[in-house]
Write a protein that holds these residues in place. Structure first.
Motif, short mmCIF file in Angstrom:
data_model
loop_
_atom_site.label_atom_id
_atom_site.label_comp_id
_atom_site.label_asym_id
_atom_site.label_seq_id
_atom_site.Cartn_x
_atom_site.Cartn_y
_atom_site.Cartn_z
N ARG A 47 -3.85 19.12 8.86
CA ARG A 47 -4.91 18.27 9.45
C ARG A 47 -6.00 17.96 8.43
NH1 ARG A 47 -4.94 21.72 14.83
NH2 ARG A 47 -3.37 20.57 15.99
N GLY A 48 -6.40 18.97 7.66
CA GLY A 48 -7.42 18.76 6.64
C GLY A 48 -6.95 17.78 5.57
N HIS A 49 -5.72 17.93 5.13
CA HIS A 49 -5.18 17.00 4.14
C HIS A 49 -5.04 15.60 4.73
CE1 HIS A 49 -3.68 20.78 2.05
NE2 HIS A 49 -4.58 20.23 1.24
N ALA A 50 -4.68 15.51 6.00
CA ALA A 50 -4.54 14.20 6.65
C ALA A 50 -5.90 13.51 6.75
CB ALA A 50 -3.91 14.36 8.03
N ARG A 51 -6.95 14.26 7.09
CA ARG A 51 -8.30 13.66 7.17
C ARG A 51 -8.71 13.11 5.80
NH1 ARG A 51 -9.07 18.05 10.70
NH2 ARG A 51 -9.86 19.35 9.01
N SER A 52 -8.45 13.88 4.75
CA SER A 52 -8.79 13.42 3.41
C SER A 52 -8.00 12.19 3.01
CB SER A 52 -8.54 14.54 2.39
OG SER A 52 -9.43 15.61 2.60
N ALA A 53 -6.71 12.20 3.30
CA ALA A 53 -5.85 11.06 2.94
C ALA A 53 -6.29 9.79 3.66
CB ALA A 53 -4.39 11.38 3.27
N VAL A 54 -6.57 9.90 4.93
CA VAL A 54 -6.98 8.72 5.71
C VAL A 54 -8.34 8.20 5.27
CG1 VAL A 54 -7.58 7.94 8.05
CG2 VAL A 54 -5.50 9.27 7.68
N ALA A 55 -9.23 9.11 4.83
CA ALA A 55 -10.53 8.67 4.30
C ALA A 55 -10.34 7.83 3.05
CB ALA A 55 -11.41 9.88 4.00
N LEU A 56 -9.35 8.20 2.23
CA LEU A 56 -9.07 7.43 1.01
C LEU A 56 -8.32 6.14 1.30
CD1 LEU A 56 -7.98 10.30 -1.40
CD2 LEU A 56 -10.13 9.03 -1.44
N GLU A 57 -7.38 6.19 2.26
CA GLU A 57 -6.55 5.02 2.57
C GLU A 57 -6.01 5.14 4.00
OE1 GLU A 57 -5.00 1.81 3.03
OE2 GLU A 57 -5.76 2.05 1.00
N PRO A 58 -6.59 4.38 4.94
CA PRO A 58 -6.18 4.49 6.34
C PRO A 58 -4.70 4.19 6.60
CG PRO A 58 -8.24 3.29 6.18
CD PRO A 58 -7.73 3.48 4.78
N SER A 59 -4.06 3.39 5.77
CA SER A 59 -2.66 3.03 6.02
C SER A 59 -1.68 3.99 5.36
CB SER A 59 -2.39 1.60 5.54
OG SER A 59 -2.52 1.53 4.14
N VAL A 60 -2.17 5.11 4.84
CA VAL A 60 -1.30 6.10 4.18
C VAL A 60 -0.18 6.54 5.13
CG1 VAL A 60 -2.73 8.08 4.84
CG2 VAL A 60 -1.30 8.21 2.81
N ALA A 61 0.98 6.84 4.56
CA ALA A 61 2.12 7.34 5.34
C ALA A 61 2.65 8.59 4.66
CB ALA A 61 3.22 6.28 5.41
N VAL A 62 3.26 9.46 5.45
CA VAL A 62 3.88 10.65 4.87
C VAL A 62 5.17 10.21 4.18
CG1 VAL A 62 2.85 12.31 6.44
CG2 VAL A 62 5.00 11.21 7.06
N PRO A 63 5.67 11.01 3.24
CA PRO A 63 6.91 10.65 2.55
C PRO A 63 8.10 10.56 3.51
CG PRO A 63 5.78 12.45 1.42
CD PRO A 63 5.08 12.24 2.72
N GLU A 64 9.04 9.73 3.15
CA GLU A 64 10.26 9.59 3.95
C GLU A 64 10.92 10.97 4.09
OE1 GLU A 64 14.52 7.29 3.64
OE2 GLU A 64 12.75 6.38 2.71
N GLY A 65 11.43 11.25 5.28
CA GLY A 65 12.09 12.52 5.54
C GLY A 65 11.15 13.64 5.96
N SER A 66 9.86 13.32 6.10
CA SER A 66 8.89 14.34 6.52
C SER A 66 9.14 14.71 7.98
CB SER A 66 7.47 13.80 6.39
OG SER A 66 7.16 13.55 5.04
N PRO A 67 8.75 15.93 8.36
CA PRO A 67 8.90 16.31 9.76
C PRO A 67 8.05 15.42 10.68
CG PRO A 67 7.78 18.05 8.50
CD PRO A 67 8.15 16.98 7.55
N ASP A 68 8.51 15.23 11.90
CA ASP A 68 7.79 14.41 12.87
C ASP A 68 6.36 14.90 13.06
OD1 ASP A 68 10.02 12.84 13.20
OD2 ASP A 68 10.68 13.84 15.05
N GLU A 69 6.16 16.21 13.02
CA GLU A 69 4.83 16.77 13.20
C GLU A 69 3.86 16.24 12.13
OE1 GLU A 69 2.41 20.97 13.62
OE2 GLU A 69 4.47 21.02 12.89
#
Length: 168
Positions: A47-69
């Motif tokens: 969650r912390g890493h996701a908040r940071s990533a979205v702050a940098l770029e809202p359209s960020v996506a996890v890598p292909e093959g990542s778990p659904d969670e």
């Protein structure tokens, strides 16, 4: 599957500590950390890493093959921000008037707190340079009487000193 996910996570965390880190490298490391944290059951870290990533770029996506969670965690972080990218901003608290002291604010609302260790503000006026540094979410710099012209730049820096955002 023969993979060392803990080692991979450690390597990506190391990327975030690099003194030469740039925005794109941070974003790429965060994408993988979200996936690895989710895979390893460390939901709070994801969650912390996701908040940071979205702050940098809202359209960020996890890598292909990542778990659904991982995707769900990233989507939740994105929903919390309403699609806005964090922007480093410099502004005086009052209109700049010749012969009057001025306070300038460098703010990074919504900036990635887990990555930004220091905000630095530098202003040049007729009476010389002025600097201030501090932590998120803002830094204030009070200048003495100005001659009416004030030119300022600001940076958001990581613990290792890498510049994540710049404003002028």
């Amino acid at each position: 599957l023969d993979a060392d996910f803990e080692r991979a996570r450690s390597l990506y965390r190391g990327v975030l500590e690099s003194p030469t880190l740039d925005r794109e490298q941070a974003l790429e490391a965060l994408r993988y950390l979200i996936a690895l944290d989710a895979l390893l059951g460390d939901t709070e870290a994801a969650r912390g890493h996701a908040r940071s990533a979205v702050a940098l770029e809202p359209s960020v996506a996890v890598p292909e093959g990542s778990p659904d969670e991982a995707t769900e965690i990233l989507d939740a972080a994105r929903g919390d921000r309403s699609g806005a990218t964090a922007v480093l901003d410099i502004a005086p608290t009052e209109p700049i008037a010749s012969g009057q002291p001025t306070t300038v604010v460098l703010a990074y609302p919504g900036g990635p707190r887990s990555l930004v260790d220091e905000l630095r503000l530098h202003c040049d006026g007729a009476d010389g340079p002025h600097e201030a540094a501090g932590s998120m979410p803002e830094v204030r710099l009070a200048t003495p009487e100005t001659a009416g012209d004030l030119s300022c730049t600001g940076e958001a820096r990581t613990r290792a000193g890498a510049v994540l955002a710049h404003a002028s």
